[in-house]
Structures are given as structure tokens and as C-alpha cells.
Motif scaffolding. Structure first.
Motif, PDB file in Angstrom:
ATOM      1  N   ALA A  37       0.793  -1.066   0.380  1.00 51.30           N
ATOM      2  CA  ALA A  37      -0.266   0.408  -0.192  1.00 51.30           C
ATOM      3  C   ALA A  37       0.727   0.872  -0.137  1.00 51.30           C
ATOM      4  O   ALA A  37       0.597   2.222  -0.898  1.00 51.30           O
ATOM      5  CB  ALA A  37      -1.071  -0.236   1.464  1.00 51.30           C
ATOM      6  N   ARG A  38       2.016   1.275   0.886  1.00 52.02           N
ATOM      7  CA  ARG A  38       3.069   2.492   0.869  1.00 52.02           C
ATOM      8  C   ARG A  38       3.592   2.405  -0.440  1.00 52.02           C
ATOM      9  O   ARG A  38       3.440   3.787  -0.749  1.00 52.02           O
ATOM     10  CB  ARG A  38       3.836   2.261   1.865  1.00 52.02           C
ATOM     11  CG  ARG A  38       3.571   2.963   3.756  1.00 52.02           C
ATOM     12  CD  ARG A  38       4.578   2.427   4.324  1.00 52.02           C
ATOM     13  NE  ARG A  38       3.817   1.781   5.555  1.00 52.02           N
ATOM     14  CZ  ARG A  38       4.347   2.224   6.754  1.00 52.02           C
ATOM     15  NH1 ARG A  38       6.148   1.557   6.019  1.00 52.02           N
ATOM     16  NH2 ARG A  38       4.158   2.336   7.434  1.00 52.02           N
ATOM     17  N   ALA A  39       3.904   1.798  -1.485  1.00 52.84           N
ATOM     18  CA  ALA A  39       4.658   1.824  -2.303  1.00 52.84           C
ATOM     19  C   ALA A  39       3.478   2.030  -3.187  1.00 52.84           C
ATOM     20  O   ALA A  39       3.710   2.750  -4.154  1.00 52.84           O
ATOM     21  CB  ALA A  39       5.304   0.338  -3.201  1.00 52.84           C
ATOM     22  N   ALA A  40       2.282   1.544  -3.217  1.00 54.59           N
ATOM     23  CA  ALA A  40       1.995   2.216  -4.978  1.00 54.59           C
ATOM     24  C   ALA A  40       0.891   3.738  -4.575  1.00 54.59           C
ATOM     25  O   ALA A  40       1.050   4.454  -4.906  1.00 54.59           O
ATOM     26  CB  ALA A  40      -0.222   1.244  -4.182  1.00 54.59           C
ATOM     27  N   GLY A  41       0.767   3.644  -3.058  1.00 53.29           N
ATOM     28  CA  GLY A  41       0.956   5.206  -2.798  1.00 53.29           C
ATOM     29  C   GLY A  41       2.065   6.074  -3.518  1.00 53.29           C
ATOM     30  O   GLY A  41       2.014   7.635  -3.759  1.00 53.29           O
ATOM     31  N   GLY A  42       3.273   5.907  -3.318  1.00 51.20           N
ATOM     32  CA  GLY A  42       4.128   6.536  -3.217  1.00 51.20           C
ATOM     33  C   GLY A  42       4.008   6.494  -4.903  1.00 51.20           C
ATOM     34  O   GLY A  42       4.334   7.788  -5.411  1.00 51.20           O
ATOM     35  N   ALA A  43       3.986   5.240  -5.760  1.00 55.95           N
ATOM     36  CA  ALA A  43       4.279   6.103  -7.276  1.00 55.95           C
ATOM     37  C   ALA A  43       2.959   6.087  -7.496  1.00 55.95           C
ATOM     38  O   ALA A  43       3.138   7.376  -8.271  1.00 55.95           O
ATOM     39  CB  ALA A  43       3.731   4.467  -8.197  1.00 55.95           C
ATOM     40  N   LEU A  44       1.269   6.962  -6.723  1.00 59.36           N
ATOM     41  CA  LEU A  44       1.050   7.507  -6.828  1.00 59.36           C
ATOM     42  C   LEU A  44       1.028   8.976  -7.017  1.00 59.36           C
ATOM     43  O   LEU A  44       0.716   9.882  -7.988  1.00 59.36           O
ATOM     44  CB  LEU A  44      -0.408   7.290  -6.905  1.00 59.36           C
ATOM     45  CG  LEU A  44      -1.859   8.519  -7.013  1.00 59.36           C
ATOM     46  CD1 LEU A  44      -2.236   8.030  -8.454  1.00 59.36           C
ATOM     47  CD2 LEU A  44      -2.744   7.850  -5.580  1.00 59.36           C
ATOM     48  N   ARG A  45       1.799   9.188  -5.843  1.00 58.00           N
ATOM     49  CA  ARG A  45       2.232  10.888  -5.549  1.00 58.00           C
ATOM     50  C   ARG A  45       2.697  11.017  -6.771  1.00 58.00           C
ATOM     51  O   ARG A  45       2.988  12.581  -7.164  1.00 58.00           O
ATOM     52  CB  ARG A  45       3.145  10.551  -4.364  1.00 58.00           C
ATOM     53  CG  ARG A  45       1.941  11.071  -3.170  1.00 58.00           C
ATOM     54  CD  ARG A  45       2.259  11.006  -1.801  1.00 58.00           C
ATOM     55  NE  ARG A  45       1.624  11.310  -0.502  1.00 58.00           N
ATOM     56  CZ  ARG A  45       1.648  10.347  -0.328  1.00 58.00           C
ATOM     57  NH1 ARG A  45       2.486   8.724  -0.273  1.00 58.00           N
ATOM     58  NH2 ARG A  45       0.652  10.068   1.362  1.00 58.00           N
ATOM     59  N   VAL A  46       3.601  10.325  -6.821  1.00 60.12           N
ATOM     60  CA  VAL A  46       5.317  10.130  -8.337  1.00 60.12           C
ATOM     61  C   VAL A  46       4.181  10.516  -9.854  1.00 60.12           C
ATOM     62  O   VAL A  46       4.583  11.873 -10.011  1.00 60.12           O
ATOM     63  CB  VAL A  46       5.955   9.483  -8.713  1.00 60.12           C
ATOM     64  CG1 VAL A  46       7.080   9.715  -9.333  1.00 60.12           C
ATOM     65  CG2 VAL A  46       6.637   9.526  -6.984  1.00 60.12           C
ATOM     66  N   LEU A  48       1.229  11.485  -9.873  1.00 59.76           N
ATOM     67  CA  LEU A  48       0.540  12.807 -10.041  1.00 59.76           C
ATOM     68  C   LEU A  48       1.430  14.537 -10.319  1.00 59.76           C
ATOM     69  O   LEU A  48       1.271  15.193 -10.973  1.00 59.76           O
ATOM     70  CB  LEU A  48      -0.415  13.321  -8.784  1.00 59.76           C
ATOM     71  CG  LEU A  48      -1.354  12.285  -8.546  1.00 59.76           C
ATOM     72  CD1 LEU A  48      -2.290  12.364  -7.422  1.00 59.76           C
ATOM     73  CD2 LEU A  48      -2.764  12.451  -9.349  1.00 59.76           C
ATOM     74  N   ILE A  49       2.530  14.105  -9.599  1.00 56.68           N
ATOM     75  CA  ILE A  49       3.708  15.040  -8.978  1.00 56.68           C
ATOM     76  C   ILE A  49       4.004  15.974 -10.764  1.00 56.68           C
ATOM     77  O   ILE A  49       4.290  16.076 -11.618  1.00 56.68           O
ATOM     78  CB  ILE A  49       4.530  14.887  -8.697  1.00 56.68           C
ATOM     79  CG1 ILE A  49       4.239  15.005  -7.139  1.00 56.68           C
ATOM     80  CG2 ILE A  49       5.926  15.927  -8.822  1.00 56.68           C
ATOM     81  CD1 ILE A  49       5.358  14.203  -5.853  1.00 56.68           C
ATOM     82  N   LEU A  50       4.262  14.019 -11.435  1.00 57.87           N
ATOM     83  CA  LEU A  50       5.068  14.346 -13.062  1.00 57.87           C
ATOM     84  C   LEU A  50       3.814  14.789 -13.855  1.00 57.87           C
ATOM     85  O   LEU A  50       4.199  16.373 -14.494  1.00 57.87           O
ATOM     86  CB  LEU A  50       5.543  12.946 -13.686  1.00 57.87           C
ATOM     87  CG  LEU A  50       6.724  12.110 -12.470  1.00 57.87           C
ATOM     88  CD1 LEU A  50       7.064  11.185 -13.179  1.00 57.87           C
ATOM     89  CD2 LEU A  50       7.747  13.122 -13.099  1.00 57.87           C
ATOM     90  N   ALA A  51       2.527  14.087 -13.932  1.00 57.37           N
ATOM     91  CA  ALA A  51       2.001  14.989 -14.733  1.00 57.37           C
ATOM     92  C   ALA A  51       0.826  16.682 -14.507  1.00 57.37           C
ATOM     93  O   ALA A  51       0.870  17.212 -15.612  1.00 57.37           O
ATOM     94  CB  ALA A  51       0.625  14.255 -14.183  1.00 57.37           C
ATOM     95  N   GLY A  52       1.091  16.968 -13.512  1.00 55.86           N
ATOM     96  CA  GLY A  52       1.330  18.244 -12.434  1.00 55.86           C
ATOM     97  C   GLY A  52       1.998  19.256 -13.420  1.00 55.86           C
ATOM     98  O   GLY A  52       1.921  20.533 -14.373  1.00 55.86           O
TER      99      GLY A  52
END
Length: 310
Positions: A37-46, A48-52
Motif C-alpha cells: 500500500a505504501r509503494a502504491a501510494g508513493g507511485a501515485l504521488r510521483v 501526480l507530480i509528474l502529470a502536474g
């Protein structure tokens, strides 16, 4: 008298709990799920940052280009200015602000956007309350007509409305542009506010009526305060739509007092000459919508979250 040696007492060792036992079958599974779950949350944050950052890249390019001279714009891409800051200059903004047509167009745009927004909010709130809580013949059929008007595109009405405005003297006037934006903004405003007002508890309105409140007092003292987030969100959308509009302004606005979108388009001469004014002009026109958005940001978020909570 000799005494027999006493056997050492054995104190029972504490039994490890099931969750703490390394041999428990749930421990490794729970740990693995937590790590996943932590790995998935970190990947999602990365992601979203790249998409932004990718979404902001054109805006960054436009901002840097607004500080480049025409010669620097023709020499290469805007990203080359980041390695040579000495090429940046404010000359484009100085020439743009010295242009009376552009600076005057900001006032003309405000003269269109502000009344068009206030009219839509006022009429939409009255109509939304009527469709939500008042009983009158044909209420449901009239609301269906309002919903059907949502699918009418602006382009379809340009020619018949221009003929109508020409016959009554509203063509190429500020009042004509305001009326056009008000007419096409009202269906969505009525639809949105009617659905929001209908979610107000009936018991609350009946209690206010028992206290002697009339319909006008009920609308101004109970419904409008509760509908503040939705009204603020609608106001932001309507203001941004009217401020950034170019099609309606190009057809109906007075050519001597054009809005900022039309004024900037007129600054670009044939074959792309004077194109260096477009980037600073775009950012100059973005200042007012950004101020409006950040001023009502809290109400906008509350309006969006209200629909999710319900």
C-alpha cells in the motif's frame, strides 16, 4: 542436617501474542500488504507530480516567452532562455501596457463579465428556488425545457440572435454581449442551483414558515446562506467563461471597445508580425481570473465537496 537442593523454579515465559509472533501466518501477510500500500501510494504521488509538471509546462513556456524579445524568440526555443537569464526583458510588458487599446479592453471586459455573472447568479438563484420548493402549474415540464436548453450550442444561435439584436439596436453593444452570455449561462445555473436547493431539509423550511417567514425572507435568510458554496462555485465558472470568451465578443461586441481577447487578437498583424505581444497579453488577461479564483477558492472547494458528501 543436610537439606536437599531445591530445583530452580521455572517461571512461565510470556506467550507472544498472535500479531507479534514471527511465526504467525498473519504477520508477514499484513506487513506485505502495508508495504504494497505504501509503494502504491508513493507511485501515485510521483505520477501526480509528474502529470502536474507536464500540465504546467506550456504555461511555463508561455511565461518565459513573455519576457523574451522578438529577436530572442526567433533565435530558438523558450527553454534556451533558462540557461541565459540575461536574455529576459520586460520590454514586451512595457509596450503592451503603453497600448491604450489593450489597457482599455480590460475595463471593457470587466464591464461585460461582472454584470453577466451577477445576472446569472441572481436569476439562477430565484429560478432554482422556484423549481425546487414552489408549486405552480407546469413546473416539471418547464424544468425539462431548461434542461434541454443545456445542449444548445452557442454557435447555432449566433446568426438568429445577431439578426434579433440588429432589429432592436443591441448589435455591437456591451448590453447585447451581456444579454447573450446571461441567456446561455442561465440553463446551467438553474439546473445546478435547483438540484442544490432541493437537498435542503424540508423540516428546516417548514420550521421557518411556522416562525412566520414568508417566501422572500425564507429565500434570503435560509436558502441563500445554505447555498453559498454552490453560488460561489457557479460565479467563478461563469466569470471565467465570460472573461475568456472570444467567439461571442468577436461577433457581438463593439469594435471600438473590444474585450481583451479580441484586442489581443487585433494586435497580431498579418504574417505573424508583432506576435511577441501575445504571451505578455495572455498573462495580463490571466491576472484578474486568478485573483477571482483565489479570492473564492474556499467557497469553490466547499461547493465541490458538498456534492461529494451528500
Amino acid at each position: 542436617m543436610s537439606t536437599a537442593p531445591r530445583a530452580p523454579s521455572r517461571t512461565p515465559s510470556p506467550t507472544p501474542s498472535r500479531a507479534q509472533s514471527p511465526t504467525s501466518p498473519l504477520g508477514p501477510v499484513a506487513t506485505a500488504r502495508s508495504l504494497a500500500a505504501r509503494a502504491a501510494g508513493g507511485a501515485l504521488r510521483v505520477f501526480l507530480i509528474l502529470a502536474g509538471l507536464f500540465w504546467l509546462l506550456p504555461t511555463l513556456g508561455l511565461l518565459v516567452s513573455s519576457f523574451l524579445s522578438p529577436t530572442a524568440l526567433n533565435d530558438g526555443g523558450w527553454w534556451q532562455a533558462l540557461t541565459a537569464p540575461s536574455r529576459l526583458t520586460a520590454g514586451n510588458y512595457e509596450r503592451l501596457l503603453a497600448n491604450e487599446t489593450v489597457t482599455g479592453s480590460l475595463i471593457d471586459t470587466a464591464a461585460i463579465a461582472v454584470p453577466a455573472t451577477l445576472l446569472v447568479l441572481a436569476l439562477g438563484a430565484f429560478a432554482g428556488y422556484a423549481f425546487a420548493w414552489l408549486e405552480f402549474p407546469g413546473r416539471d415540464w418547464l424544468f425539462l425545457i431548461v434542461v434541454a436548453l443545456l445542449v444548445v450550442p452557442v454557435q447555432v444561435a449566433l446568426i438568429p440572435v445577431s439578426e434579433l439584436f440588429g432589429s432592436i439596436g443591441l448589435f455591437e453593444t456591451t448590453a447585447g454581449v451581456v444579454l447573450f452570455h446571461t441567456a446561455f449561462g442561465l440553463p446551467f445555473a438553474v439546473f445546478l442551483l435547483r438540484n442544490f436547493f432541493a437537498e435542503i431539509p424540508r423540516e428546516l423550511l417548514e420550521a421557518a414558515r411556522l416562525d412566520g417567514a414568508g417566501e422572500l425572507r425564507l429565500f434570503t435568510r435560509v436558502v441563500l446562506p445554505l447555498g453559498g458554496p454552490a453560488i460561489a462555485s457557479l460565479g467563478i465558472f461563469q466569470f471565467l467563461w465570460v472573461w475568456n470568451d472570444m467567439l461571442v465578443a468577436l461577433v457581438f461586441a463593439d469594435s471600438a471597445h473590444p474585450p481583451v481577447t479580441v484586442a489581443l487578437q487585433q494586435q497580431v498583424r498579418q504574417f505573424g508580425n508583432n506576435i511577441d505581444v501575445l504571451a505578455p497579453g495572455a498573462f495580463l488577461s490571466m491576472v484578474v481570473p486568478l485573483v477571482v479564483f483565489f479570492a473564492f477558492q474556499r467557497q469553490f472547494v466547499s461547493g465541490v465537496m458538498a456534492g461529494a458528501i451528500k
